[in-house]
Scaffold this active site. Structure first.
Site, PDB file in Angstrom:
ATOM      1  N   CYS A  49       0.775  -1.435   0.008  1.00  0.00           N
ATOM      2  CA  CYS A  49       0.033   0.013  -0.015  1.00  0.00           C
ATOM      3  C   CYS A  49       0.813   1.074   0.141  1.00  0.00           C
ATOM      4  CB  CYS A  49      -0.875   0.009   1.108  1.00  0.00           C
ATOM      5  SG  CYS A  49      -1.943  -1.404   1.385  1.00  0.00           S
ATOM      6  N   ARG A  88       5.157  -0.188  -4.631  1.00  0.00           N
ATOM      7  CA  ARG A  88       5.197  -0.915  -3.570  1.00  0.00           C
ATOM      8  C   ARG A  88       3.865  -1.864  -3.590  1.00  0.00           C
ATOM      9  NH1 ARG A  88       6.605   1.861   1.166  1.00  0.00           N
ATOM     10  NH2 ARG A  88       5.203   0.757   2.318  1.00  0.00           N
ATOM     11  N   TRP A 143      -3.421  -2.729  -1.418  1.00  0.00           N
ATOM     12  CA  TRP A 143      -2.987  -3.929  -1.529  1.00  0.00           C
ATOM     13  C   TRP A 143      -4.009  -4.738  -0.662  1.00  0.00           C
ATOM     14  CZ3 TRP A 143      -1.183  -8.319   1.100  1.00  0.00           C
ATOM     15  CH2 TRP A 143      -0.639  -9.403   0.098  1.00  0.00           C
ATOM     16  N   ASN A 188      -2.658   1.891   5.908  1.00  0.00           N
ATOM     17  CA  ASN A 188      -1.914   0.911   5.537  1.00  0.00           C
ATOM     18  C   ASN A 188      -1.533  -0.070   6.871  1.00  0.00           C
ATOM     19  OD1 ASN A 188      -1.471   2.117   3.358  1.00  0.00           O
ATOM     20  ND2 ASN A 188       0.741   2.381   3.579  1.00  0.00           N
ATOM     21  N   GLY A 189      -1.837  -1.230   6.643  1.00  0.00           N
ATOM     22  CA  GLY A 189      -1.719  -2.141   7.706  1.00  0.00           C
ATOM     23  C   GLY A 189      -2.844  -3.038   8.019  1.00  0.00           C
ATOM     24  N   GLU A 242      17.350 -18.121  -5.113  1.00  0.00           N
ATOM     25  CA  GLU A 242      17.107 -16.783  -5.640  1.00  0.00           C
ATOM     26  C   GLU A 242      16.417 -16.935  -7.022  1.00  0.00           C
ATOM     27  OE1 GLU A 242      16.471 -12.532  -5.688  1.00  0.00           O
ATOM     28  OE2 GLU A 242      16.425 -13.871  -4.044  1.00  0.00           O
ATOM     29  N   LYS A 281      12.958 -15.447  -8.553  1.00  0.00           N
ATOM     30  CA  LYS A 281      12.895 -14.251  -9.334  1.00  0.00           C
ATOM     31  C   LYS A 281      11.965 -15.044 -10.798  1.00  0.00           C
ATOM     32  CE  LYS A 281      14.818 -10.929  -7.601  1.00  0.00           C
ATOM     33  NZ  LYS A 281      14.515 -11.313  -6.408  1.00  0.00           N
ATOM     34  N   GLU A 289       8.310 -14.828  -9.279  1.00  0.00           N
ATOM     35  CA  GLU A 289       7.766 -13.464  -9.213  1.00  0.00           C
ATOM     36  C   GLU A 289       7.499 -12.911 -10.425  1.00  0.00           C
ATOM     37  OE1 GLU A 289       9.902 -11.515  -5.212  1.00  0.00           O
ATOM     38  OE2 GLU A 289      11.264 -11.837  -7.076  1.00  0.00           O
ATOM     39  N   HIS A 326      16.531 -37.028  -4.232  1.00  0.00           N
ATOM     40  CA  HIS A 326      15.891 -37.320  -2.892  1.00  0.00           C
ATOM     41  C   HIS A 326      14.291 -37.091  -3.319  1.00  0.00           C
ATOM     42  CE1 HIS A 326      19.177 -38.607  -0.237  1.00  0.00           C
ATOM     43  NE2 HIS A 326      19.734 -37.662  -0.873  1.00  0.00           N
ATOM     44  N   LYS A 354       6.244  -4.264  -2.765  1.00  0.00           N
ATOM     45  CA  LYS A 354       7.896  -4.151  -2.422  1.00  0.00           C
ATOM     46  C   LYS A 354       7.914  -4.204  -0.859  1.00  0.00           C
ATOM     47  CE  LYS A 354      11.929  -2.795  -3.575  1.00  0.00           C
ATOM     48  NZ  LYS A 354      12.546  -3.733  -4.267  1.00  0.00           N
TER      49      LYS A 354
END
Length: 611
Positions: free
Chosen positions: A2, A27, A75, A101-102, A484, A488, A491, A507, A606
């Site tokens: 947000c 964000r 968001w 926000n929150g 990572e 990516k 995402e 395994h 973000k």
């Protein structure tokens, strides 16, 4: 998550706030809205979807007379991303509106109470409950808006950054924070409140960072900070932001992510500046001297920052001779961890506001454990609450997918391990010399190779972006980079990708191998090369396609694969600084090829400031 921007001053407020919201788009959001006061009337305009929809609605309105406004990008947490659930939220009585926000954790109990007192609700959000809670407090005769705001927030539990606007006080914005970022921008005849600096950086570099439990009142010509609990005045220090608005713009690149990948050479140089002497090759991190060298180090982080911690673990153990564990913050915070005498926690966060990491830091400190912060934002919560903080000097990172911030975290963690190792006398002179010389030449080497690296990434993306899934495999310090790389791809391109320690393939995961499920195998010329190559050959024996990312060919390090991506060789762990952008560029090019929103991937934010 947000974004909030509020303005009161002498300029037309609506276009300024919309521009501020645009600078906060990184964000992550799924709806937007703005509230302003014009002709003594409170206006609220909202839209579901991207900011352009809000702008289209406003383009049909006359808004030039408004000089006070608050805006929000949401968001979704409580309720779907609809117009009704978008912010700002007007109180039932119509005497105020808020952006928030929150998460208000006790919103349902408060909503039940307010409903029993005649309040009605038009949304599914916890935020509208907060607006009505302030309105209810205002019903008490003689109560000011500041007092009502304070009382309502004291009854709320959870996390919030909130700004309030009322036609009863038309040139004033009230705002407060608890466990969510919020800061004040100070101008000449104008003031700002926002969830991040880029929202108002075009107008002022003077900033006041708010702490939890603080409430502010701003008018065009004044700003005041109070304790949320007793409204006692609080003295605050004004900080000057060193970077400028151009640093937060694309600078000719198609996307922020691509710009930030290509900024990594400069970011490395900035992170080394003043910390690595180019003549003596000494490492200088005097901020670490404020605490004793830990007998055990517990690294705590989330997401990409967690991967940075995994990458640095062997450096802390082998170079600094400090036993080290790395933990996911959201798991650490909800158990009762045993903390030992002499242990320290090291929390890593790009924003310095990551909710789970901040909560983990607080758990550790409650147990008497000293805390070291590694973050990119001066004035952030983690920077203020850690006993000492080492800043990464990455500069503003706008794209949701972190690139240069991770690169700088790796630099800082490496320097910390060297610094502690030298202080303890366990780092050999030759190791320090080799590492320092490699670091100093790294920015130039990386800058020269990035353009050709991008072309190779583009070629591979065009070939493999249509696959149904991918593996990323590595051993040692290549393992966190593999994780990572997979993150990516997930995402940005929404392709299912998994990062594994190469030795784990047998395994279970090897059952997924088939021709349209390629594996990216990280094969630096290190002690793990032969073992990792064997794992790669096991994949090939099952007709799996392999993209081998390796160093230039030499005896004993031969590779046969469907694609061999050759990148420069570097001393020891410094090879990671070449493998990392290769993986970043592949994920970027795959997402671009598939037409995805690279800088603002769906469902992501973000700064993850809520659980």
């Amino acid at each position: 998550m947000c974004g909030i921007i509020g303005y009161t001053g002498h300029r037309p407020a609506v276009p300024l706030v919309i521009e501020g919201l645009r600078r906060l788009e990184y964000r992550g959001y799924d709806s937007s809205g703005i509230s302003f006061i014009q002709n003594k009337k409170l206006e609220v305009i909202r839209a579901a979807g991207k900011l352009k929809l809000l702008e289209d609605t406003l383009s049909c309105m006359e808004v030039s007379l408004a000089t006070t406004a608050v805006g929000h990008t949401r968001w979704a947490t409580h309720g779907e991303p609809t117009v009704e659930n978008a912010h700002p939220h007007k109180s039932f009585c119509g005497n105020l509106c808020i952006v928030h926000n929150g998460i208000i954790e006790n919103y349902q109990e408060t909503k039940n109470f307010l409903s029993g007192n005649g309040f009605e609700f038009n949304s599914q959000t916890d935020s509208e409950v907060l607006a009505n809670s302030v309105s209810f407090e205002l019903k008490t005769p003689g109560t000011t808006i500041l007092e009502a705001f304070s009382r309502a927030l004291q009854k709320a539990t959870g996390a919030y950054a909130v700004a309030l606007l009322s036609p009863d006080d038309p040139d004033t914005i009230y705002a407060a924070r608890h466990s969510a970022p919020l800061l004040l921008g100070i101008g000449a005849g104008e003031h700002f409140v926002a969830s991040d600096i880029p929202a108002f950086l075009a107008y002022t570099r003077e900033v006041v960072f708010l702490d939890d439990g603080e409430i502010i009142k701003i008018t065009p010509n004044s700003w005041e900070v109070f304790s949320l609990y007793d409204l006692a005045p609080v003295e605050k220090q004004v900080k000057i932001i060193e970077w400028d608005v151009q640093s937060a713009q694309k600078g000719g690149f198609r996307h922020f992510m691509l710009k930030e990948i290509f900024e990594q050479p400069r970011a490395i140089k900035d992170s080394l500046a003043g910390r690595l002497n180019p003549v003596t090759l000494d490492v200088n991190l005097p901020e670490l001297d404020a605490l004793p060298i830990p007998s055990h180090l517990r690294v705590i982080a989330c997401g990409t920052s967690y991967h940075a911690g995994l990458w640095a673990l062997p450096l802390f153990e082998q170079w600094a001779n400090i036993p080290c564990t790395v933990e996911i913050a959201s798991e650490f915070r909800y158990r009762d961890p045993l903390m030992h005498q002499g242990e320290a926690v090291l929390v890593i966060s790009q924003s310095g506001e990551t909710a789970d990491t901040l909560a983990a830091l607080r758990v550790a400190k409650e147990k008497g454990c000293p805390a070291i912060g590694v973050c990119n934002v001066i004035g952030s919560s983690i920077a203020r609450e850690s006993d000492i903080t080492v800043f990464t000097q990455a500069g503003p990172e706008i794209s949701v997918a972190s690139t240069k911030a991770l690169c700088c975290q790796m630099v800082v963690l490496l320097l910390m391990s060297l610094y502690w190792g030298r202080k303890k006398g366990v780092v050999a002179d030759q190791l320090l010399k080799d590492c320092a010389q490699g670091l100093l030449t790294l920015p130039t080497q990386l800058e020269s190779i990035l353009p050709s690296m991008r072309e190779e990434a583009k070629s591979l993306a065009w070939r493999y972006a249509s696959c149904r899934g991918m593996f990323f495999l590595g051993r040692g310090q290549s393992y966190p980079l593999a994780i990572e790389g997979a993150l990516k791809v997930k995402e940005l391109s929404y392709i299912h990708a998994e990062g594994y320690a190469a030795g784990e393939m047998k395994h279970g995961p090897i059952a997924l191998i088939e021709p349209d499920f390629p594996s990216f195998v990280l094969l630096p010329h290190d002690k793990h090369f032969t073992k990792t190559r064997s794992n790669m050959e096991e994949i090939q024996a099952r007709r799996g396609k392999v993209i081998a990312i390796t160093n230039p060919l030499k005896n004993g390090f031969e590779v046969r694969a469907d694609n061999v991506w050759t990148i420069p060789e570097a001393w020891g762990p410094l090879s990671g600084f070449f493998f990392l952008p290769a993986l970043q560029l592949f994920s970027y090019e795959a997402a671009t090829y598939l037409g995805k929103d690279v800088d603002q991937p769906r469902n992501l934010a973000k700064s993850v400031t809520v659980e």
